[in-house]
Write a protein that holds these residues in place. Structure first.
Motif, PDB file in Angstrom:
ATOM      1  N   TRP A  76       0.834  -1.205   0.000  1.00 58.34           N
ATOM      2  CA  TRP A  76       0.000   0.000   0.000  1.00 58.34           C
ATOM      3  C   TRP A  76       0.868   1.253   0.000  1.00 58.34           C
ATOM      4  O   TRP A  76       1.841   1.357   0.724  1.00 58.34           O
ATOM      5  N   THR A  77       0.452   2.233  -0.806  1.00 59.15           N
ATOM      6  CA  THR A  77       1.178   3.497  -0.921  1.00 59.15           C
ATOM      7  C   THR A  77       0.222   4.657  -0.701  1.00 59.15           C
ATOM      8  O   THR A  77      -0.819   4.744  -1.362  1.00 59.15           O
ATOM      9  N   ARG A  78       0.540   5.544   0.217  1.00 60.39           N
ATOM     10  CA  ARG A  78      -0.307   6.706   0.475  1.00 60.39           C
ATOM     11  C   ARG A  78      -0.132   7.725  -0.650  1.00 60.39           C
ATOM     12  O   ARG A  78       0.982   8.094  -0.998  1.00 60.39           O
ATOM     13  N   THR A  79      -1.235   8.194  -1.220  1.00 62.74           N
ATOM     14  CA  THR A  79      -1.172   9.163  -2.313  1.00 62.74           C
ATOM     15  C   THR A  79      -1.694  10.533  -1.918  1.00 62.74           C
ATOM     16  O   THR A  79      -1.516  11.499  -2.645  1.00 62.74           O
ATOM     17  N   GLY A  80      -2.366  10.647  -0.776  1.00 67.21           N
ATOM     18  CA  GLY A  80      -2.908  11.926  -0.344  1.00 67.21           C
ATOM     19  C   GLY A  80      -2.013  12.616   0.665  1.00 67.21           C
ATOM     20  O   GLY A  80      -1.021  12.054   1.124  1.00 67.21           O
ATOM     21  N   PRO A  81      -2.366  13.847   1.059  1.00 70.00           N
ATOM     22  CA  PRO A  81      -1.507  14.629   1.946  1.00 70.00           C
ATOM     23  C   PRO A  81      -1.674  14.311   3.423  1.00 70.00           C
ATOM     24  O   PRO A  81      -0.892  14.788   4.241  1.00 70.00           O
ATOM     25  N   ARG A  82      -2.685  13.521   3.781  1.00 71.27           N
ATOM     26  CA  ARG A  82      -2.957  13.267   5.188  1.00 71.27           C
ATOM     27  C   ARG A  82      -2.939  11.785   5.487  1.00 71.27           C
ATOM     28  O   ARG A  82      -3.126  10.946   4.595  1.00 71.27           O
ATOM     29  N   ASP A  83      -2.737  11.437   6.745  1.00 67.94           N
ATOM     30  CA  ASP A  83      -2.695  10.041   7.149  1.00 67.94           C
ATOM     31  C   ASP A  83      -4.071   9.412   6.956  1.00 67.94           C
ATOM     32  O   ASP A  83      -5.103  10.073   7.083  1.00 67.94           O
ATOM     33  N   PHE A  84      -4.068   8.125   6.702  1.00 70.23           N
ATOM     34  CA  PHE A  84      -5.325   7.444   6.417  1.00 70.23           C
ATOM     35  C   PHE A  84      -6.122   7.121   7.661  1.00 70.23           C
ATOM     36  O   PHE A  84      -7.335   7.120   7.645  1.00 70.23           O
ATOM     37  N   GLY A  85      -5.498   6.801   8.761  1.00 68.35           N
ATOM     38  CA  GLY A  85      -6.223   6.409   9.958  1.00 68.35           C
ATOM     39  C   GLY A  85      -5.497   5.293  10.682  1.00 68.35           C
ATOM     40  O   GLY A  85      -4.418   4.879  10.271  1.00 68.35           O
ATOM     41  N   SER A  86      -6.098   4.791  11.735  1.00 70.84           N
ATOM     42  CA  SER A  86      -5.416   3.830  12.595  1.00 70.84           C
ATOM     43  C   SER A  86      -5.980   2.425  12.421  1.00 70.84           C
ATOM     44  O   SER A  86      -7.192   2.229  12.331  1.00 70.84           O
ATOM     45  N   VAL A  87      -5.085   1.441  12.382  1.00 70.09           N
ATOM     46  CA  VAL A  87      -5.479   0.035  12.393  1.00 70.09           C
ATOM     47  C   VAL A  87      -5.677  -0.364  13.847  1.00 70.09           C
ATOM     48  O   VAL A  87      -4.774  -0.224  14.672  1.00 70.09           O
ATOM     49  N   ASN A  88      -6.873  -0.866  14.185  1.00 72.84           N
ATOM     50  CA  ASN A  88      -7.177  -1.158  15.587  1.00 72.84           C
ATOM     51  C   ASN A  88      -8.276  -2.208  15.701  1.00 72.84           C
ATOM     52  O   ASN A  88      -9.055  -2.415  14.761  1.00 72.84           O
ATOM     53  N   PRO A  89      -8.389  -2.883  16.851  1.00 73.15           N
ATOM     54  CA  PRO A  89      -9.386  -3.942  17.015  1.00 73.15           C
ATOM     55  C   PRO A  89     -10.831  -3.453  16.938  1.00 73.15           C
ATOM     56  O   PRO A  89     -11.714  -4.190  16.499  1.00 73.15           O
ATOM     57  N   ALA A  90     -11.095  -2.229  17.375  1.00 70.50           N
ATOM     58  CA  ALA A  90     -12.475  -1.731  17.389  1.00 70.50           C
ATOM     59  C   ALA A  90     -13.054  -1.591  15.993  1.00 70.50           C
ATOM     60  O   ALA A  90     -14.282  -1.539  15.829  1.00 70.50           O
ATOM     61  N   GLY A 126      -9.418  10.542   7.769  1.00 68.49           N
ATOM     62  CA  GLY A 126      -8.596  11.346   6.875  1.00 68.49           C
ATOM     63  C   GLY A 126      -9.101  11.327   5.451  1.00 68.49           C
ATOM     64  O   GLY A 126     -10.148  10.771   5.153  1.00 68.49           O
ATOM     65  N   TRP A 127      -8.348  11.932   4.546  1.00 68.30           N
ATOM     66  CA  TRP A 127      -8.764  12.072   3.159  1.00 68.30           C
ATOM     67  C   TRP A 127      -7.820  11.365   2.197  1.00 68.30           C
ATOM     68  O   TRP A 127      -7.974  11.453   0.992  1.00 68.30           O
ATOM     69  N   ALA A 128      -6.796  10.694   2.696  1.00 70.65           N
ATOM     70  CA  ALA A 128      -5.759  10.141   1.827  1.00 70.65           C
ATOM     71  C   ALA A 128      -6.250   8.907   1.080  1.00 70.65           C
ATOM     72  O   ALA A 128      -7.011   8.099   1.602  1.00 70.65           O
ATOM     73  N   TRP A 129      -5.799   8.769  -0.170  1.00 69.38           N
ATOM     74  CA  TRP A 129      -5.982   7.535  -0.927  1.00 69.38           C
ATOM     75  C   TRP A 129      -4.835   6.587  -0.608  1.00 69.38           C
ATOM     76  O   TRP A 129      -3.702   7.016  -0.410  1.00 69.38           O
ATOM     77  N   TYR A 130      -5.144   5.297  -0.580  1.00 74.32           N
ATOM     78  CA  TYR A 130      -4.094   4.288  -0.522  1.00 74.32           C
ATOM     79  C   TYR A 130      -4.291   3.355  -1.715  1.00 74.32           C
ATOM     80  O   TYR A 130      -5.413   2.936  -1.998  1.00 74.32           O
ATOM     81  N   THR A 131      -3.219   3.038  -2.418  1.00 77.29           N
ATOM     82  CA  THR A 131      -3.312   2.116  -3.550  1.00 77.29           C
ATOM     83  C   THR A 131      -2.509   0.870  -3.254  1.00 77.29           C
ATOM     84  O   THR A 131      -1.442   0.938  -2.645  1.00 77.29           O
ATOM     85  N   GLY A 132      -3.022  -0.278  -3.665  1.00 74.83           N
ATOM     86  CA  GLY A 132      -2.358  -1.542  -3.397  1.00 74.83           C
ATOM     87  C   GLY A 132      -2.077  -2.314  -4.665  1.00 74.83           C
ATOM     88  O   GLY A 132      -2.991  -2.758  -5.339  1.00 74.83           O
ATOM     89  N   GLU A 133      -0.822  -2.488  -5.015  1.00 74.41           N
ATOM     90  CA  GLU A 133      -0.468  -3.219  -6.226  1.00 74.41           C
ATOM     91  C   GLU A 133      -0.707  -4.719  -6.098  1.00 74.41           C
ATOM     92  O   GLU A 133      -0.691  -5.432  -7.094  1.00 74.41           O
ATOM     93  N   ALA A 134      -0.924  -5.213  -4.874  1.00 74.13           N
ATOM     94  CA  ALA A 134      -1.191  -6.642  -4.700  1.00 74.13           C
ATOM     95  C   ALA A 134      -2.513  -7.043  -5.343  1.00 74.13           C
ATOM     96  O   ALA A 134      -2.742  -8.211  -5.597  1.00 74.13           O
ATOM     97  N   GLY A 135      -3.381  -6.097  -5.588  1.00 77.20           N
ATOM     98  CA  GLY A 135      -4.692  -6.403  -6.137  1.00 77.20           C
ATOM     99  C   GLY A 135      -4.817  -6.079  -7.600  1.00 77.20           C
ATOM    100  O   GLY A 135      -5.789  -5.433  -8.007  1.00 77.20           O
ATOM    101  N   GLN A 136      -3.859  -6.453  -8.433  1.00 79.92           N
ATOM    102  CA  GLN A 136      -3.956  -6.186  -9.860  1.00 79.92           C
ATOM    103  C   GLN A 136      -5.235  -6.803 -10.419  1.00 79.92           C
ATOM    104  O   GLN A 136      -5.554  -7.951 -10.162  1.00 79.92           O
ATOM    105  N   LEU A 137      -5.942  -6.025 -11.232  1.00 79.79           N
ATOM    106  CA  LEU A 137      -7.270  -6.410 -11.706  1.00 79.79           C
ATOM    107  C   LEU A 137      -7.280  -6.597 -13.217  1.00 79.79           C
ATOM    108  O   LEU A 137      -6.406  -6.121 -13.925  1.00 79.79           O
ATOM    109  N   ALA A 138      -8.306  -7.281 -13.708  1.00 80.86           N
ATOM    110  CA  ALA A 138      -8.510  -7.485 -15.134  1.00 80.86           C
ATOM    111  C   ALA A 138     -10.002  -7.697 -15.372  1.00 80.86           C
ATOM    112  O   ALA A 138     -10.778  -7.905 -14.427  1.00 80.86           O
ATOM    113  N   GLU A 139     -10.406  -7.617 -16.622  1.00 81.66           N
ATOM    114  CA  GLU A 139     -11.797  -7.851 -16.984  1.00 81.66           C
ATOM    115  C   GLU A 139     -12.243  -9.214 -16.468  1.00 81.66           C
ATOM    116  O   GLU A 139     -11.545 -10.212 -16.616  1.00 81.66           O
ATOM    117  N   GLY A 140     -13.413  -9.264 -15.851  1.00 76.89           N
ATOM    118  CA  GLY A 140     -13.937 -10.495 -15.278  1.00 76.89           C
ATOM    119  C   GLY A 140     -13.703 -10.624 -13.791  1.00 76.89           C
ATOM    120  O   GLY A 140     -14.352 -11.444 -13.132  1.00 76.89           O
TER     121      GLY A 140
END
Length: 233
Positions: A40-54, A67-81
């Motif tokens: 995952w790579t942060r693309t926005g100017p602000r932090d995304f938030g906290s990972v927590n049990p709640a 927050g307002w930041a986008w995160y992109t994950g290359e592990a999820g490469q997609l294709a038609e279908g």
């Protein structure tokens, strides 16, 4: 009698073809490490938030976001279908959850659950800005979990599905035809006190027959071969 035997054998062959099963979805992020994965790579100017049990929907961890930041994950490469899905929960009277697809460093497309405007919608997020596409009215309950899913169909047409807390009751759906294909990754974003968990991709793979089905198919072929030998005699 011969016609009846042929029909029975052919029925077994057809049943074997119709009984293929498909592989399960691949979870690309469940936050169970207590943080975001390395892809995952942060693309926005602000932090995304906290990972927590709640914030967990299933397992021990989810992510709470204000927050307002986008995160992109290359592990999820997609294709038609393929399809991509994620669980989310709205904890305030306003806010939005974005499930991005066809994502890269230059932008994404997204399926949006928008409590603040009472709808679901598609957006084109070139440069991680936004351009509104089609919209369908939808209400959301505070504190309830929902499953967002995007199905990447033929002809660059994506279908966004919103499911209830059981993950199977379809509450709303809309489609949009985009100008390019679906070869990017996955992105997530939210604002307004949203919990997110279990992002998964269901890959479009060739059907794999179950062992019992393979045996039935082989029996049908053997039966047809026997009938052909008897006819030649």
């Amino acid at each position: 009698m011969m016609k009846c035997v042929k029909a029975a054998v052919l029925s077994g062959v057809l049943l074997s073809v119709a009984s293929f099963s498909y592989a399960d979805a691949i979870v690309i992020e469940d936050f169970e490490s207590g943080s975001y994965g390395a892809s995952w790579t942060r693309t926005g100017p602000r932090d995304f938030g906290s990972v927590n049990p709640a914030a967990a929907h299933d397992g021990g961890y989810g992510v709470s976001n204000s927050g307002w930041a986008w995160y992109t994950g290359e592990a999820g490469q997609l294709a038609e279908g393929d399809s991509v899905s994620a669980w989310f929960r709205m904890n305030s009277s306003s806010g939005r959850f974005y499930l991005g697809f066809d994502s890269d460093a230059f932008g994404t497309d997204s399926f949006v659950a928008a409590k603040n405007s009472g709808d679901i919608r598609f957006q084109e997020n070139l440069g991680y800005g936004y351009r509104e596409l089609n919209i369908s009215g939808q209400s959301f309950e505070i504190g309830s979990w929902y499953l967002a899913e995007v199905v990447l169909g033929a002809g660059n047409t994506a279908t966004g599905n919103l499911y209830g807390s059981d993950g199977t009751t379809l509450l709303n759906s809309l489609s949009h035809t985009f100008t390019d294909g679906f070869d990017g990754g996955v992105a997530i974003r939210s604002f307004g006190n949203i919990d997110i968990d279990t992002i998964a991709v269901d890959k479009a793979t060739a059907p794999v027959p179950e062992p019992s089905t393979t045996l039935l198919f082989a029996t049908g072929i053997a039966g047809l071969a026997g009938l052909m030998r008897r006819r030649r005699k």
